[in-house]
Design an enzyme around this catalytic site. Structure first.
Site, PDB file in Angstrom:
ATOM      1  N   ASN A   1      -4.023   4.874  -1.472  1.00  0.00           N
ATOM      2  CA  ASN A   1      -4.237   3.707  -2.126  1.00  0.00           C
ATOM      3  C   ASN A   1      -5.855   3.465  -2.405  1.00  0.00           C
ATOM      4  O   ASN A   1      -6.530   2.561  -2.950  1.00  0.00           O
ATOM      5  CB  ASN A   1      -4.022   2.365  -1.263  1.00  0.00           C
ATOM      6  CG  ASN A   1      -2.496   2.313  -0.721  1.00  0.00           C
ATOM      7  OD1 ASN A   1      -2.090   2.257   0.224  1.00  0.00           O
ATOM      8  ND2 ASN A   1      -1.984   2.558  -2.121  1.00  0.00           N
TER       9      ASN A   1
ATOM     10  N   GLY B   1       0.902  -0.953   0.042  1.00  0.00           N
ATOM     11  CA  GLY B   1       0.094   0.147   0.061  1.00  0.00           C
ATOM     12  C   GLY B   1       0.856   1.303   0.001  1.00  0.00           C
ATOM     13  O   GLY B   1       1.871   1.201  -0.630  1.00  0.00           O
ATOM     14  N   SER B   2       0.487   2.171   0.718  1.00  0.00           N
ATOM     15  CA  SER B   2       1.298   3.444   0.684  1.00  0.00           C
ATOM     16  C   SER B   2       0.339   4.870   1.347  1.00  0.00           C
ATOM     17  O   SER B   2      -0.861   4.592   0.750  1.00  0.00           O
ATOM     18  CB  SER B   2       2.269   3.689  -0.481  1.00  0.00           C
ATOM     19  OG  SER B   2       2.961   2.612  -0.791  1.00  0.00           O
ATOM     20  N   ASN B   3       1.109   5.804   1.504  1.00  0.00           N
ATOM     21  CA  ASN B   3       0.572   7.130   1.624  1.00  0.00           C
ATOM     22  C   ASN B   3       1.806   8.073   1.256  1.00  0.00           C
ATOM     23  O   ASN B   3       3.078   7.759   1.139  1.00  0.00           O
ATOM     24  CB  ASN B   3       0.236   7.783   2.999  1.00  0.00           C
ATOM     25  CG  ASN B   3      -0.237   6.784   4.096  1.00  0.00           C
ATOM     26  OD1 ASN B   3      -1.759   6.476   3.774  1.00  0.00           O
ATOM     27  ND2 ASN B   3       0.091   6.150   5.057  1.00  0.00           N
TER      28      ASN B   3
ATOM     29  N   ARG C   1      -8.071   4.682   6.508  1.00  0.00           N
ATOM     30  CA  ARG C   1      -6.781   5.497   6.282  1.00  0.00           C
ATOM     31  C   ARG C   1      -6.789   6.526   5.282  1.00  0.00           C
ATOM     32  O   ARG C   1      -6.198   7.693   5.668  1.00  0.00           O
ATOM     33  CB  ARG C   1      -5.750   4.461   5.713  1.00  0.00           C
ATOM     34  CG  ARG C   1      -4.240   4.883   5.757  1.00  0.00           C
ATOM     35  CD  ARG C   1      -3.317   3.865   5.690  1.00  0.00           C
ATOM     36  NE  ARG C   1      -3.344   2.908   4.765  1.00  0.00           N
ATOM     37  CZ  ARG C   1      -3.109   2.684   3.428  1.00  0.00           C
ATOM     38  NH1 ARG C   1      -2.331   3.701   2.818  1.00  0.00           N
ATOM     39  NH2 ARG C   1      -3.292   1.713   2.722  1.00  0.00           N
TER      40      ARG C   1
END
Length: 812
Positions: free
Chosen positions: A518, A246-248, A547
């Site tokens: 995401n 995933g990621s931010n 999130r």
């Protein structure tokens, strides 16, 4: 300016090389290392704190050499294991039934992994892609990097003794070729397509020669081998929702910052073990290239990083990287299919794999004009091959070996416009978004990825009955393969057939903030929603993840405050705020305190005293800091509650597209399962000897060298920016390992000087070798929420108190 910089770097490197002390492992070869063989590749590597290499070379082949050498020094066993996978030799060395580490595909067993990758090699797939002229194939600089990387890896093997116990003395640690390096890039490109379907590709056999595979309980197969549309759509959604990455990332424009320049915070969530990890470095060709950041292991280019003027990060995108064509089979032959009434024979790909302590296994794979026949995408998504129907898996990234060119384009860009130009020219990113900021104050979000050209119009015209359900629900198109008009077609600005061109990609330029966690491109900025893209890219107007909601709240508030600096990015990374806690914890505490007699009935039917837990939840600070009391209890409770209560019943106020960040809200504490989740959490922690008010760090940790290292952050459903996915092992003390989460983190800005203001952190550290001093040093920094000050400019590298310089080369 370039000439002066080149002279400065070369002079500094020469002086340092002449005076620096070589590491002990290389001391006995000092004379040879100072005199590489004529015409051989070489590079200078300056190591600064935490084992971060700054690699200097005169051209791309030599830069690749230094990169391969330095990666091997830190990660030889992990890399070598991956090359065994790519050669299709796992069954030979480790047995056919063992499971691969999952870093290069989703194959469940070594045998299926080998059958696929051996088939790729024997078909010459990667060689053909290497032979394609740019821009459809890789450019010369990228090829030189690959060639040099292989030579550097091999030179390290020839000149050093492996000390990592994971592969010390193993006969599968062997030299590699440029083809091996390119094959690794291919495997990463198809992770979201053919890589997901390897088990189904290698198991696919016509119905006359193989019995129907037994279906798992709850799978999407209906009667007589026909997939159930609703179950298939649900399984497809879960397939793409439950990725292990995933990621931010957020880019702020100069309108929000203290000095009018841009800021970027990148927080990718990647595996903490095995071969899909980042490795930190700086690459310099004086006057031509100067870039720093994190590279995926086995790659010769930086994936996420910054230069003196621009910084970028990636987040895993919602674009669906595969599609299916439903084949109508020739009644006379289940290995032929009809297109516009004409019979077309499938192509047989017969592959033989060597097996440890056994006879070789030979299997046939079946390929069509649309891609390989596939009989499943995971155990819960069967696609049966019957006498009338089969399914072919389309994956445009199987023709994409351009990611290195895209990375080099970023490394040469001078601003966000240059980043966008590189994306449009190379079109090499398979499954990620790009978020970027520059020293001029610009911000950028773009979902520029290689995905099948499934327009909503094509899906409407060509979807089979199954596809009419799966495409709107999950973005997975199932098209009618019996009609030639249902092929994917081409865009005039696309570098290869069957993919979208840059004009169709979602883009947001120069917004005060551009953020992604995401979800789809829609809410990259809540005040400037991105719309107008096809369903295959993602959804518009649908509920966002916890999130995403928390991230948009945070970054919008930061942009609203303004005067932002790199310090604000650092604070955001480790705020460890729990959006689910802010929404629900107070309601949970009140409902808990109102339970008659302070008890709740657990799933085993026993009354459990929850009084202490009620007080702990009321006092909890709604964070996942290692010192937070009540965080562990809420985490375990929230997992049980969301597993027991359907999403539609969890909140009293439902989602509204008019208020997507704040809805849904107001926890439904009257839902069946609420009190049970409280009781079961108290029981679970009690059985493990854990009090509800103990600090999170006492029970969320990793063990390195026998030492417990507390880990901050929280799981996906809690919505924590600093995401970690730990493994619950109450017998060992709680969460005792992390499978995936925050990895290579960077906070980058500019102050008007020639040197960027950058702070970085590689959460799991540089080396997988437990004997290395850099096996867990940055993990301790992560535990303490501390950062590494980036040494990008020459003056900073040369002033490093731990500076160590090594000249590496090919030697006779």
């Amino acid at each position: 300016m370039r000439t002066r910089l080149r002279r400065f770097v070369v002079t500094a490197v020469a002086l340092l090389t002449a005076t620096a002390t070589l590491p002990a492992a290389a001391a006995e070869r000092q004379d040879r290392q100072e005199h590489p063989s004529h015409g051989g590749l070489s590079a200078v590597i300056r190591y600064t704190e935490y084992g971060i290499p700054h690699i200097v070379a005169k051209d791309y082949a030599n830069l690749g050499f230094g990169t391969g050498w330095a990666q091997a020094a830190d990660q030889v066993c992990t890399l070598a294991d991956g090359f065994v996978t790519l050669r299709g030799e796992r069954s030979r060395y480790f047995g056919p039934d063992a499971a691969p580490d999952g870093s290069l595909s989703s194959a469940a067993r070594n045998l299926s992994s080998d059958l696929y990758f051996r088939g790729v090699r024997e078909a010459g797939t990667v060689e053909k892609l290497l032979a394609e002229p740019a821009p459809r194939g890789p450019g010369r600089d990228a090829e030189d990097l690959m060639r040099g990387w292989a030579a550097g890896y091999n030179a390290w093997l020839a000149q050093n003794r492996v000390t990592d116990p994971a592969c010390r003395g193993a006969d599968w640690v062997r030299p590699v070729t440029q083809l091996d390096v390119a094959a690794r890039g291919f495997a990463l490109a198809v992770l979201g397509g053919q890589g997901r379907g390897i088990d189904g590709i290698t198991a696919a056999q016509p119905p006359a020669t193989a019995p129907a595979a037994p279906q798992e309980k709850g799978s999407a197969s209906g009667n007589a081998g026909t997939p159930n549309a609703q179950a298939t759509a649900r399984a497809a959604r879960e397939l793409f929702d439950n990725a292990d990455m995933g990621s931010n990332a957020v880019a702020f424009s100069g309108a929000t910052t203290a000095n009018g320049r841009g800021l970027l915070l990148g927080n990718p969530h990647y595996p903490w073990q095995d071969g899909r990890r980042f490795w930190q470095m700086q690459q310099t060709i004086p006057g031509r290239l100067d870039v720093q950041g994190g590279a995926l292991l086995g790659s010769a280019t930086i994936s996420i990083g910054h230069t003196a003027r621009v910084a970028w990060s990636h987040t895993v995108a919602t674009g669906v990287t595969l599609n299916l064509h439903q084949l109508t089979l020739d009644p006379a032959d289940p290995t032929s299919y009809l297109v516009d009434g004409k019979s077309v024979r499938m192509t047989r790909r017969t592959v033989t794999v060597a097996v440890k302590d056994g006879t070789p296994v030979t299997r046939t794979q079946w390929w069509t004009r649309y891609g390989p026949v596939v009989t499943s995408l995971g155990a819960q998504l069967p696609l049966p091959w019957t006498s009338t129907t089969a399914y072919a898996l389309g994956d445009p990234n199987a023709a994409n070996l351009r990611a290195s060119d895209t990375a080099l384009g970023f490394a040469k860009a001078r601003d966000t416009a240059g980043v966008l130009t590189a994306l449009r020219r190379t079109q090499g990113l398979p499954w990620v978004n790009t978020i970027a900021a520059d020293s001029g104050g610009h911000s950028l979000f773009t979902q520029s990825q290689v995905i099948p050209r499934i327009t909503d119009d094509l899906a409407q015209r060509c979807s089979t009955p199954l596809g009419k359900v799966t495409y709107p629900s999950s973005g997975v198109a199932v098209l009618d393969g019996s009609r030639g008009e249902c092929a994917l077609g081409s865009d005039p600005d696309a570098v290869q057939p069957g993919i979208f061109g840059p004009a169709k990609m979602p883009v947001l330029r120069d917004a005060p903030y551009a953020e992604n966690s995401n979800d789809s491109a829609w809410l990259a900025n809540a005040d400037r929603p991105v719309t107008g893209y096809e369903r295959v890219f993602g959804t518009i107007g649908t509920q966002r993840s916890m999130r995403t909601r928390g991230a948009v709240e945070d970054v919008a508030a930061m942009a609203g405050r303004g005067r932002l600096t790199v310090r604000d990015l650092q604070a955001q990374q480790f705020a460890n705020r729990v959006p689910a806690g802010d929404l629900a914890a107070d309601d949970v505490a009140r409902a808990c305190a109102a339970l008659p007699g302070g008890t709740a009935t657990g799933s085993e039917g026993k009354a459990v005293d929850v009084t202490e837990a009620c007080g702990v939840l009321e006092a909890w600070d709604h964070s996942m800091d290692t010192g937070s009391r009540g965080a562990l209890f809420f985490d375990r409770f929230w997992r049980k509650l969301t597993a027991a209560v359907p999403a539609a019943q969890l909140w009293k106020v439902p989602f509204s597209a008019a208020d997507p960040v704040r809805t849904p809200n107001t926890l439904n504490t009257g839902a069946a399962g609420f009190a049970t989740a409280l009781a079961d959490t108290v029981t679970e922690l009690g059985a493990a000897g854990i009090s509800p008010d103990e600090k999170l760090g006492a029970h969320q940790f990793v063990v390195r060298g026998g030492e417990r290292i507390p880990v901050p952050g929280g799981t996906e459903s809690l919505g924590v920016w600093n995401k970690v996915e730990p493994v619950w092992n109450p017998a060992a003390g709680g969460y005792t390992e992390v499978t995936t989460g925050s990895s290579y983190i960077q906070a980058v800005g500019w102050d008007g000087s020639r040197c960027p203001v950058a702070r970085t952190l590689l959460t799991y550290s540089q080396s997988s070798n437990p004997n290395s001093p850099h096996h867990s040093d940055q993990t301790r920094l992560f535990s303490g929420e501390r950062w590494v000050t980036s040494r990008f400019c020459e003056k900073d590298i040369l002033s490093s108190p731990g500076l160590r310089v090594v000249r590496v080369g090919e030697y006779r």
